[in-house]
Design a protein around this motif. Sequence first.
Motif, PDB file in Angstrom:
ATOM      1  N   SER A  17       0.830  -1.205   0.000  1.00  0.00           N
ATOM      2  CA  SER A  17       0.000   0.000   0.000  1.00  0.00           C
ATOM      3  C   SER A  17       0.860   1.248   0.000  1.00  0.00           C
ATOM      4  O   SER A  17       1.987   1.249   0.507  1.00  0.00           O
ATOM      5  N   VAL A  63      -8.802   0.131 -10.963  1.00  0.00           N
ATOM      6  CA  VAL A  63      -8.432   0.394  -9.568  1.00  0.00           C
ATOM      7  C   VAL A  63      -9.615   0.267  -8.608  1.00  0.00           C
ATOM      8  O   VAL A  63      -9.442   0.406  -7.392  1.00  0.00           O
ATOM      9  N   ARG A  66      -9.636  -1.146  -4.898  1.00  0.00           N
ATOM     10  CA  ARG A  66      -8.273  -1.116  -4.356  1.00  0.00           C
ATOM     11  C   ARG A  66      -7.857   0.294  -3.950  1.00  0.00           C
ATOM     12  O   ARG A  66      -7.114   0.466  -2.992  1.00  0.00           O
ATOM     13  N   PHE A  67      -8.315   1.309  -4.702  1.00  0.00           N
ATOM     14  CA  PHE A  67      -7.912   2.687  -4.445  1.00  0.00           C
ATOM     15  C   PHE A  67      -9.099   3.462  -3.874  1.00  0.00           C
ATOM     16  O   PHE A  67     -10.254   3.211  -4.225  1.00  0.00           O
ATOM     17  N   MET A  82      -3.891   3.756  -1.850  1.00  0.00           N
ATOM     18  CA  MET A  82      -3.725   2.684  -2.822  1.00  0.00           C
ATOM     19  C   MET A  82      -3.361   1.402  -2.099  1.00  0.00           C
ATOM     20  O   MET A  82      -2.295   1.314  -1.472  1.00  0.00           O
ATOM     21  N   LEU A  85      -1.519  -3.068  -4.371  1.00  0.00           N
ATOM     22  CA  LEU A  85      -0.826  -2.556  -5.552  1.00  0.00           C
ATOM     23  C   LEU A  85      -0.288  -3.680  -6.428  1.00  0.00           C
ATOM     24  O   LEU A  85       0.141  -4.736  -5.932  1.00  0.00           O
ATOM     25  N   ASP A  89       0.411  -0.929 -11.822  1.00  0.00           N
ATOM     26  CA  ASP A  89       0.111   0.392 -11.256  1.00  0.00           C
ATOM     27  C   ASP A  89       1.328   1.313 -11.305  1.00  0.00           C
ATOM     28  O   ASP A  89       1.224   2.500 -10.979  1.00  0.00           O
ATOM     29  N   THR A  90       2.467   0.777 -11.703  1.00  0.00           N
ATOM     30  CA  THR A  90       3.687   1.576 -11.789  1.00  0.00           C
ATOM     31  C   THR A  90       3.520   2.710 -12.791  1.00  0.00           C
ATOM     32  O   THR A  90       3.158   2.490 -13.950  1.00  0.00           O
ATOM     33  N   VAL A 120       5.925  -0.398  -8.388  1.00  0.00           N
ATOM     34  CA  VAL A 120       5.488  -1.619  -7.719  1.00  0.00           C
ATOM     35  C   VAL A 120       6.298  -2.781  -8.277  1.00  0.00           C
ATOM     36  O   VAL A 120       6.222  -3.078  -9.478  1.00  0.00           O
TER      37      VAL A 120
END
Length: 122
Positions: A17, A63, A66-67, A82, A85, A89-90, A120
């Motif tokens: 996270s 997302v 998750r976000f 977030m 991850l 998501d990078t 990530v």
Amino acid sequence: QVQLVESGGGLVQAGGSLRLSCAASGRDFSIYAMGWFRQAPGKQRELVASISSSGSLYYADSVKGRFTISRDSAKNTLALQMNGLKPEDTAVYYCAAHPSRSLPFWASILYWGQGTQVTVSS
């Protein structure tokens, strides 16, 4: 002078996270739509999550669940929590604000932060 300053990016392992913060100054952003965009190398900038001036929320499908986006109008701050991850998501994450009820297409948005890198690892 309007400024949006992001913080909280970094390197995290998959499943971890991070919490991004955006400190806004120079305007009363409580009447602005605000949001988080991200841009990975070689890809277009995409909207991750947004919050309208009335508090309506939007999340990209990638997302959802998750976000979490939130704002503190009294402090003129925007956050993005977030969780879960994934390597995909990078990206560089940008805070954005526009003087309208909802965010327009990214190329029309008036105010941007400088971006913060989120990486990530798998």
